[in-house]
Design a protein around this motif. Structure first.
Motif, short mmCIF file in Angstrom:
data_model
loop_
_atom_site.label_atom_id
_atom_site.label_comp_id
_atom_site.label_asym_id
_atom_site.label_seq_id
_atom_site.Cartn_x
_atom_site.Cartn_y
_atom_site.Cartn_z
N VAL A 173 15.07 -9.65 -1.26
CA VAL A 173 14.48 -8.51 -1.96
C VAL A 173 15.30 -8.06 -3.17
CG1 VAL A 173 15.59 -6.63 -0.64
CG2 VAL A 173 13.28 -6.33 -1.56
N VAL A 188 14.50 -9.90 -6.43
CA VAL A 188 13.16 -9.54 -6.91
C VAL A 188 13.22 -8.22 -7.67
CG1 VAL A 188 10.82 -8.88 -6.22
CG2 VAL A 188 11.96 -10.77 -5.06
N VAL A 238 10.48 -13.78 -3.27
CA VAL A 238 9.20 -13.73 -2.55
C VAL A 238 9.01 -15.01 -1.74
CG1 VAL A 238 6.70 -13.56 -2.80
CG2 VAL A 238 8.19 -12.21 -4.28
N HIS A 245 2.56 -6.43 -7.04
CA HIS A 245 3.37 -7.09 -6.01
C HIS A 245 2.63 -7.27 -4.69
CE1 HIS A 245 3.47 -2.91 -5.15
NE2 HIS A 245 4.50 -2.91 -4.32
N SER A 264 14.05 -3.62 3.60
CA SER A 264 13.58 -4.52 2.54
C SER A 264 12.08 -4.41 2.29
CB SER A 264 13.95 -5.97 2.87
OG SER A 264 13.36 -6.39 4.09
N TYR A 265 11.29 -4.22 3.35
CA TYR A 265 9.85 -4.11 3.15
C TYR A 265 9.51 -2.89 2.31
CZ TYR A 265 4.88 -3.46 4.19
OH TYR A 265 3.51 -3.27 4.08
N TYR A 322 10.57 -3.43 -1.27
CA TYR A 322 9.62 -4.27 -1.99
C TYR A 322 8.36 -3.47 -2.37
CZ TYR A 322 6.61 -8.21 -3.15
OH TYR A 322 5.77 -9.08 -3.80
N HIS A 376 9.36 -0.66 -5.29
CA HIS A 376 10.01 -0.97 -6.57
C HIS A 376 9.00 -1.21 -7.69
CE1 HIS A 376 9.10 -5.28 -6.05
NE2 HIS A 376 9.49 -5.43 -7.30
N GLN A 377 7.90 -1.91 -7.41
CA GLN A 377 6.95 -2.25 -8.47
C GLN A 377 6.26 -1.03 -9.06
OE1 GLN A 377 6.44 -4.95 -10.13
NE2 GLN A 377 4.57 -4.39 -11.24
#
Length: 503
Positions: free
Chosen positions: A15, A18, A35, A133, A283-284, A287, A290-291
């Motif tokens: 992660v 990314v 990813v 994402h 981490s999930y 992810y 962040h986008q």
């Protein structure tokens, strides 16, 4: 199934690159490979659980999807809610309509297909799409609609062929990647589930080897795998065809880390580090958050956030991810507090709600009446008071010698173009007036810059263009010329019906 904290550490290694890649850190040129690492980890963990259940005769599709719902949906709903609010406030009607469409695709777990149709993942415009994402979540869910029943059938009726079946499916999937790249459709290779299945299946094959206990204790292979992964994150280039032949390298490297854990190896010690394990646990949520954060940052900074803004966005990403993990993800995994009926009922209701508001945003053209109470941009515009007198057209032909000269006798600047230069010419003249410098204004309506050509049906434009060019060339006082034409319309045609998707 035995807990492996090195897998959580590996999630962190997936992660973080990314996030840094999307933050714009050029050093992490291959950060998007994280990813792919996630796909392998996901395939490994899910298949390991399914194999354990099959062996214990406890396999249940309902149980499987309950776990997926608990794992994926609560945090996803939280992100969609806040992203929707931000989009409602900050996005234009066109952008919000597109966002609403993407929201529908997320709810249908078809966002990979939506973004395949809409945009290249590596384009600059993709950086401003808040839900881009989610394509990877869609691929995972599409895979897990088919894979568990298929695994069950093979287990029941041909268990000894399970490895061969997984390898065959992987080869077919990878062959699809090569074929799609060969026919010139790398976006399909990137977004389609069939061309990504081999990465998840690589994790499934690792799970099968682990389940059969056919691994050998070779700690240096795990170290080698982690070293290759780290190198890929830094030296990979988005110019490489991805996925493609070279993608085998990070996938196999991830498999080495998964297959050969050893508590005495360097890789295990690194991946079991308490900080990395914590990052892996959240981490999930990292992810997911962040986008949207970076997308809205780029939207509000016109695509060019400074280093302070990026740093603040990173901090916000980690803070929201931790809060999401602690107060959203973790509670909903508690089967005593939230039973299956509650999870399925609530999930169904929220899926229907987001689907409805997404469709409504599309139908209403992005809620284009949201800001009727604000002054319009059109009302704030000020036209040049010299437009009527100084702007040439078919009905008001002005030879170069008859062109307007603004404000000062020392004319060293010229403006040369079509009607799009009228206001800039007047604004420029006002600025140069403070330096006692004048401007000569040459503009002609609907006159594309076809110099030294005769435009059929527009001969006056051709004459004006060439006469003005000669005049400028012969004028020794002119030092600077501001050129301005709506050349895109001359080349591609009027783009008003498709704005802002200008070619």
């Amino acid at each position: 199934m035995e807990y492996r904290k090195d897998i959580d550490g590996l999630r962190a290694f997936a992660v973080l690159p990314v996030i840094f890649f999307h933050a714009g850190f050029e050093a992490f040129s291959g950060g998007f490979l994280g990813v792919d690492v996630f796909f392998v980890i996901s395939g490994f963990l899910i298949t390991s659980i399914l194999l354990h259940e099959l062996k214990q005769n406890k396999f249940s599709i309902i149980n499987f999807y309950e776990r997926r719902a608990r794992r994926i949906l609560p945090a996803l709903f939280a992100v969609l809610f806040f992203t929707y609010l931000a989009g409602f406030i900050f996005l234009s009607a066109f952008e919000f309509k597109e966002f609403s469409q993407s929201l529908v695709s997320v709810i249908a777990f078809l966002s990979n297909i939506f973004f395949y149709i809409k945009i290249d993942y590596f384009s600059l415009a993709a950086e401003e799409m808040p839900l881009l994402h989610t394509w990877s979540l869609a691929i995972e869910e599409q895979f897990y609609i088919i894979f568990p029943p298929l695994l069950y059938v093979i287990w029941k009726f041909g268990q000894k062929y399970l490895l061969a079946a997984l390898v065959l499916l992987s080869v077919v999937s990878f062959t699809t990647v090569i074929f799609l790249n060969h026919i010139g459709d790398p976006s399909a290779s990137f977004y389609w589930p069939v061309s990504r299945a081999w990465e998840l299946l690589a994790g499934s094959i690792c799970a099968l080897f682990t389940y059969n206990n056919t691994r050998k204790d070779r700690k240096y292979l795990s170290d080698l795998g982690l070293l290759i992964l780290i190198a890929c994150m830094f030296i990979w280039s988005s110019s490489y065809s991805h996925p493609g032949y070279l993608t085998i390298i990070p996938i196999l490297a991830t498999c080495l880390v998964i297959l050969f854990p050893n508590d005495k190896s360097v890789s295990f010690k690194v991946l079991s580090n308490q900080t990395l394990v914590f990052v892996g646990l959240i981490s999930y949520s990292l992810y997911l958050w962040h986008q949207p954060i970076f997308a809205f940052l780029r939207i509000k900074s016109m695509g060019h956030p400074d280093i302070l803004q990026i740093a603040l966005a990173l901090i916000l990403t980690f803070v929201t991810a931790y809060l999401s993990y602690r107060y959203v993800e973790t509670p909903f995994r508690n089967k005593v507090k939230f039973n299956r009926k509650f999870i399925f009922a609530t999930s169904s209701g929220l899926l229907a709600l987001f689907l409805s508001i997404g469709l409504f945003g599309h139908v209403t053209n992005g809620f284009d009446k949201r800001y009727v109470f604000l002054p319009s941009y059109a009302e704030s515009m000020k036209h040049s008071p010299m437009r009527k007198k100084c702007h040439a057209s078919h009905y008001n032909y002005l030879a170069p010698d008859d062109s307007c000269r603004y404000f000062e006798e020392d004319v060293t600047w010229a403006v040369f173009g079509d009607s799009h230069t009228v206001e800039p010419a007047y604004a420029l003249a006002n600025v140069l007036k403070e330096r006692s410098v004048g401007v000569v204004h040459h503009s002609y309506s609907n006159c594309p810059p076809a110099l030294n050509y005769q435009l059929k049906g527009n001969e006056l434009c051709s004459k004006w263009l060439n006469d003005t060019l000669v005049s400028l060339e012969e004028n020794d006082h002119i030092e600077n010329v501001l050129l301005g034409f709506r050349y895109s319309a001359a080349i591609f045609g009027d783009n008003a019906p498709i704005f802002p998707a200008i070619p």
